[in-house]
Design a protein around this motif. Sequence first.
Motif, mmCIF file in Angstrom:
data_model
loop_
_atom_site.group_PDB
_atom_site.id
_atom_site.type_symbol
_atom_site.label_atom_id
_atom_site.label_comp_id
_atom_site.label_asym_id
_atom_site.label_seq_id
_atom_site.Cartn_x
_atom_site.Cartn_y
_atom_site.Cartn_z
ATOM 1 N N TYR A 125 41.572 39.930 37.202
ATOM 2 C CA TYR A 125 40.625 38.891 36.817
ATOM 3 C C TYR A 125 41.023 38.382 35.428
ATOM 4 O O TYR A 125 41.114 39.168 34.484
ATOM 5 N N LYS A 137 41.175 41.958 33.287
ATOM 6 C CA LYS A 137 40.946 43.339 33.700
ATOM 7 C C LYS A 137 41.206 43.434 35.195
ATOM 8 O O LYS A 137 41.073 42.453 35.931
ATOM 9 N N ARG A 173 40.947 45.028 39.103
ATOM 10 C CA ARG A 173 39.985 45.570 40.070
ATOM 11 C C ARG A 173 40.722 45.847 41.374
ATOM 12 O O ARG A 173 41.493 45.013 41.845
ATOM 13 N N PRO A 196 34.233 39.493 44.664
ATOM 14 C CA PRO A 196 32.950 39.677 43.982
ATOM 15 C C PRO A 196 32.986 39.166 42.545
ATOM 16 O O PRO A 196 34.037 39.169 41.898
ATOM 17 N N ASP A 197 31.831 38.713 42.054
ATOM 18 C CA ASP A 197 31.695 38.443 40.629
ATOM 19 C C ASP A 197 31.820 39.781 39.913
ATOM 20 O O ASP A 197 31.655 40.847 40.515
ATOM 21 N N TRP A 198 32.110 39.735 38.622
ATOM 22 C CA TRP A 198 32.260 40.952 37.832
ATOM 23 C C TRP A 198 31.679 40.670 36.470
ATOM 24 O O TRP A 198 31.408 39.517 36.129
ATOM 25 N N ASN A 199 31.505 41.684 35.648
ATOM 26 C CA ASN A 199 30.968 41.426 34.316
ATOM 27 C C ASN A 199 31.713 42.238 33.261
ATOM 28 O O ASN A 199 32.504 43.125 33.590
ATOM 29 N N PHE A 200 31.448 41.926 31.997
ATOM 30 C CA PHE A 200 32.040 42.657 30.881
ATOM 31 C C PHE A 200 31.159 42.448 29.658
ATOM 32 O O PHE A 200 30.273 41.594 29.645
ATOM 33 N N GLU A 236 26.152 40.744 28.020
ATOM 34 C CA GLU A 236 26.761 40.809 29.344
ATOM 35 C C GLU A 236 27.210 39.419 29.795
ATOM 36 O O GLU A 236 26.418 38.487 29.876
ATOM 37 N N GLU A 249 29.251 37.287 32.852
ATOM 38 C CA GLU A 249 29.638 37.356 34.257
ATOM 39 C C GLU A 249 30.930 36.583 34.473
ATOM 40 O O GLU A 249 31.081 35.457 34.006
ATOM 41 N N ARG A 257 33.173 34.750 37.243
ATOM 42 C CA ARG A 257 33.094 34.168 38.587
ATOM 43 C C ARG A 257 34.473 33.690 39.007
ATOM 44 O O ARG A 257 35.062 32.816 38.360
ATOM 45 N N CYS A 293 39.101 33.048 36.423
ATOM 46 C CA CYS A 293 37.647 33.130 36.425
ATOM 47 C C CYS A 293 37.008 32.224 35.372
ATOM 48 O O CYS A 293 37.590 31.968 34.316
#
Length: 97
Positions: A24, A36, A38, A53-57, A71, A73, A75, A94
């Motif tokens: 991502y 990062k 996945r 999937p969406d992810w966050n950091f 946080e 998100e 996308r 993203c």
Amino acid sequence: RERGEARRGEARREDTMGVIVAEYVWVDGDGGLRSKSRVIRDLKKVKSPKDLPDWNFDGSSTGQAEGSNSEIELRPEAIFRDPFRREEDVLVMCSAW
């Protein structure tokens, strides 16, 4: 080295079949690139960004958010073959929200 033992950093093919690495990638608060990785287990379903999937950091570490509400998100917006890894692996561009 014992028979069947992989060298350090060398994955055995059967251990990686059926999975891909999705890297991502997004632009941080200073205009630099961040990423990062996945592991995606069902690679047959990954045909478009909507399949990921969406992810966050934590955006405070990248200059994109205050520490109290940090946080962010990720996308998925576009998918490209990853030229640095295996043929199945992908770069996921993203947007950050």
